[in-house]
Design a protein around this motif. Structure first.
Motif, short mmCIF file in Angstrom:
data_model
loop_
_atom_site.label_atom_id
_atom_site.label_comp_id
_atom_site.label_asym_id
_atom_site.label_seq_id
_atom_site.Cartn_x
_atom_site.Cartn_y
_atom_site.Cartn_z
N MET A 68 47.24 35.90 25.34
CA MET A 68 48.04 34.96 26.01
C MET A 68 47.88 35.62 27.51
SD MET A 68 49.64 33.06 24.14
CE MET A 68 50.56 32.08 25.87
N GLU A 69 47.59 36.58 27.68
CA GLU A 69 47.17 37.40 28.88
C GLU A 69 45.95 36.72 29.59
OE1 GLU A 69 48.93 39.03 30.87
OE2 GLU A 69 50.31 40.47 29.68
N ARG A 70 44.92 36.77 28.75
CA ARG A 70 43.58 35.91 29.09
C ARG A 70 43.99 34.60 29.11
NH1 ARG A 70 38.38 38.03 29.25
NH2 ARG A 70 36.88 36.42 29.80
N HIS A 71 44.67 33.91 28.43
CA HIS A 71 44.81 32.42 28.39
C HIS A 71 45.42 32.16 30.00
CE1 HIS A 71 43.65 30.97 24.71
NE2 HIS A 71 44.63 31.77 24.01
N GLN A 72 46.45 32.77 30.11
CA GLN A 72 47.29 32.68 31.46
C GLN A 72 46.48 32.83 32.58
OE1 GLN A 72 51.16 34.56 33.37
NE2 GLN A 72 49.87 36.02 32.41
N GLU A 73 45.45 33.99 32.66
CA GLU A 73 44.85 34.38 33.82
C GLU A 73 43.33 33.39 33.88
OE1 GLU A 73 41.15 37.71 34.62
OE2 GLU A 73 42.49 37.93 32.90
N ASN A 74 42.85 32.79 32.62
CA ASN A 74 41.89 31.75 32.95
C ASN A 74 42.69 30.50 33.69
OD1 ASN A 74 39.90 33.25 32.18
ND2 ASN A 74 39.66 32.49 30.23
N ALA A 75 43.78 30.07 33.04
CA ALA A 75 44.40 28.86 33.35
C ALA A 75 44.73 28.77 34.78
CB ALA A 75 45.58 28.40 32.30
N THR A 76 45.24 29.87 35.17
CA THR A 76 45.40 29.98 36.51
C THR A 76 44.34 29.70 37.60
OG1 THR A 76 47.57 31.43 35.86
CG2 THR A 76 46.72 31.22 38.44
N LYS A 77 43.37 30.34 37.28
CA LYS A 77 41.91 30.30 38.20
C LYS A 77 41.56 28.93 38.08
CE LYS A 77 40.39 35.28 37.41
NZ LYS A 77 39.37 35.76 36.70
N ILE A 78 41.63 28.15 36.84
CA ILE A 78 41.04 26.99 36.67
C ILE A 78 41.91 25.86 37.36
CG2 ILE A 78 40.16 25.29 35.14
CD1 ILE A 78 39.43 27.50 33.39
N ALA A 79 43.24 26.35 37.49
CA ALA A 79 44.08 25.04 37.87
C ALA A 79 44.04 25.16 39.61
CB ALA A 79 45.43 25.36 37.33
N CYS A 80 43.62 26.44 39.81
CA CYS A 80 43.66 26.49 41.45
C CYS A 80 42.25 25.72 41.68
CB CYS A 80 43.63 28.07 41.75
SG CYS A 80 45.31 28.79 41.57
N PHE A 81 41.38 25.87 41.16
CA PHE A 81 40.02 25.26 41.19
C PHE A 81 40.41 23.81 41.37
CE2 PHE A 81 36.46 22.88 38.95
CZ PHE A 81 35.84 22.80 40.22
N LEU A 82 40.72 23.17 40.09
CA LEU A 82 41.13 21.84 40.10
C LEU A 82 41.95 21.06 41.25
CD1 LEU A 82 41.18 21.35 36.39
CD2 LEU A 82 39.56 20.37 37.86
N LYS A 83 42.75 22.10 41.75
CA LYS A 83 44.11 21.44 42.72
C LYS A 83 43.32 21.09 44.01
CE LYS A 83 46.40 25.47 44.42
NZ LYS A 83 47.67 25.98 44.78
N THR A 84 42.26 21.67 44.32
CA THR A 84 41.62 21.34 45.53
C THR A 84 40.35 20.47 45.58
OG1 THR A 84 40.00 23.29 45.29
CG2 THR A 84 42.27 23.98 46.35
N HIS A 85 40.17 20.03 44.17
CA HIS A 85 38.78 19.23 43.89
C HIS A 85 39.28 17.65 44.54
CE1 HIS A 85 35.60 17.19 41.84
NE2 HIS A 85 34.98 18.24 41.82
N LEU A 86 38.22 17.06 44.91
CA LEU A 86 38.45 15.88 45.82
C LEU A 86 38.69 14.57 44.69
CD1 LEU A 86 35.41 14.16 45.20
CD2 LEU A 86 34.75 15.84 47.12
N ASP A 87 38.36 14.97 43.55
CA ASP A 87 38.65 13.85 42.61
C ASP A 87 39.90 13.90 41.77
OD1 ASP A 87 36.33 12.39 42.73
OD2 ASP A 87 35.05 13.96 41.91
N VAL A 88 40.74 14.92 42.09
CA VAL A 88 41.79 15.35 41.33
C VAL A 88 43.02 15.27 42.31
CG1 VAL A 88 43.41 17.28 40.24
CG2 VAL A 88 40.77 17.45 39.75
N GLU A 89 44.19 14.43 41.76
CA GLU A 89 45.27 14.01 42.58
C GLU A 89 46.34 14.97 42.17
OE1 GLU A 89 48.14 10.47 41.48
OE2 GLU A 89 46.51 9.81 42.64
N ASN A 90 46.37 15.50 40.93
CA ASN A 90 47.77 16.57 40.65
C ASN A 90 47.20 17.30 39.46
OD1 ASN A 90 49.36 13.49 40.85
ND2 ASN A 90 50.10 15.13 42.32
N VAL A 91 47.67 18.69 39.60
CA VAL A 91 47.63 19.43 38.46
C VAL A 91 48.93 19.90 38.07
CG1 VAL A 91 47.03 21.72 37.85
CG2 VAL A 91 45.39 20.25 39.36
N TYR A 92 49.12 19.78 36.98
CA TYR A 92 50.68 20.06 36.42
C TYR A 92 50.65 21.47 35.52
CZ TYR A 92 51.24 15.13 37.38
OH TYR A 92 51.21 13.86 38.11
#
Length: 385
Positions: A249-273
């Motif tokens: 769970m610690e690793r899932h959380q760490e990875n998900a947070t990093k990837i969510a931060c990457f996607l939320k600034t991507h020009l093709d992504v409107e929203n990250v939930y």
């Protein structure tokens, strides 16, 4: 003990005869009686099995409940809980809901005269307006699947108790490692243990935890009578998975947070939930009632045409249903997990043809980001943007 130690030690000191650290798998369906009127505590495996009992005791302790029940799937756990209710009873349910739960309520339980109304369970005025004399319980997913809506469990549980209603919480996405709803006032906790608790995409299981002697006895009767119980082999696999839950769970959380931060600034992504993001509507509620975040989130693309080529070009990430395993999976809810929800209802909630759900595994975050970046870039080329 801390929860990490309790998880690692599941079943390790429970076999006094041989001292087996890994609790044995008892495949026997029948158990010898010492004499007439006497029992070893085990009579028939549907009612009670030694391996399953270790698992059930463990989840009850981890969730701060009084009794645990292991079922053949998460849906079997839900069916067992819904059997608490009778013809004419009414349930209030989270608005954004796993499609299988919606299907069970609308296509099966409705045939027995049990009805459900779907509301934003954070809105006490909405809860109150939908409450009727026939309302018996509130069923909450928090966070919800797939839009990651968060409900204030303590607030809703307090409201429910004031009106004599049960509070049922689906804790699949956070597990007792990060969230314990019974400590916040819930009466029943359910899990699709297939997901994070099992953690390896190799076991189908469901778990129920109850608080209170009378309620626990009612669920025990239903669990045995309906008979959708977990077999000993799967119970053992589930316990083995739970031993590493804290690390995963610690690793899932760490990875998900990093990837969510990457996607939320991507020009093709409107929203990250994702509730870990500060801009999430209920970020503060999540931080108050949970000690961490799940490894699943959803994101909405700006152009629906990107969906098919993204799913075709991901390599490390698998295009597959389910979530919570060590391997990363991506799902298209509109045509997979939530296909049974009518389109107009799905779209009203936000499950549209641009939404993708990402169950982030325990691979290296940089590799997952590279895989996503490649798929997004190739998808852009294909649609000409």
């Amino acid at each position: 003990m801390k929860i990490e130690s309790r998880l690692a030690q599941i079943g390790s000191i429970s076999e006094p005869v041989t001292g087996a650290v890994s609790y044995p798998i008892y495949h026997s369906t029948a158990y010898r009686h010492p004499k007439l009127g006497q029992s070893t505590g085990f009579d028939y495996t549907r009612t009670k099995n030694p391996t399953r009992t270790i698992l059930e005791d463990a989840i009850a302790q981890l969730e701060s409940g009084d009794a645990g029940f292991a079922s053949s799937s998460g849906m079997a756990s839900l069916q067992t809980i819904f059997a608490l209710f009778s013809q004419g009873d009414h349930l209030i349910v989270s608005l954004d809901l796993y499609g299988g739960t919606y299907r069970l309520l609308e296509k099966i339980m409705s045939r027995f005269g049990i009805t459900a109304t779907y509301v934003d369970t954070n809105d006490l005025d909405a809860l109150e307006s939908e409450r009727t004399p026939s309302t018996k319980a509130v069923l909450i997913e928090t966070p919800t699947n797939p839009l990651m809506m968060v409900t204030d469990i303590e607030k809703v549980s307090t409201w429910a108790k004031r009106h004599g209603l049960l509070t049922i919480v689906d804790n699949t996405l956070l597990t007792p490692f990060f969230q314990r709803p019974i400590e916040l006032g819930a009466d029943i906790v359910i899990h699709s243990a297939t997901k994070y608790l099992g953690g390896h995409n190799d076991v189908l299981a469901g778990l129920i935890v109850t608080k209170g002697k009378e309620l626990s006895e009612q669920v025990a009767f239903l669990h045995n009578s309906i008979g959708a119980v977990l077999g000993p082999q799967d119970a053992w696999l589930l316990m083995r998975g739970m031993k590493t839950l804290a690390l995963r769970m610690e690793r899932h959380q760490e990875n998900a947070t990093k990837i969510a931060c990457f996607l939320k600034t991507h020009l093709d992504v409107e929203n990250v939930y994702y509730p870990a993001l500060p801009e999430h509507l209920h970020h503060d509620v999540q931080n108050r009632q949970s000690s961490g975040n799940t490894g699943i989130f959803s994101f909405r693309l700006k152009d629906a045409r990107l969906v098919e080529p993204i799913l075709r070009h991901i390599k490390l990430i698998a295009f597959a249903e389910s979530l919570g395993g060590v391997e990363s999976l991506m799902t298209y809810p509109a045509v997979q997990t939530h296909a049974d929800i009518p389109e107009e209802i799905r779209r009203a909630v936000g499950v549209d043809d641009r939404l993708l759900r990402f169950s982030v595994g325990i691979e290296h975050a940089d590799d997952l980001i590279a895989d996503l970046a490649y798929a997004l870039e190739e998808a852009r080329k294909e649609i000409g943007v």
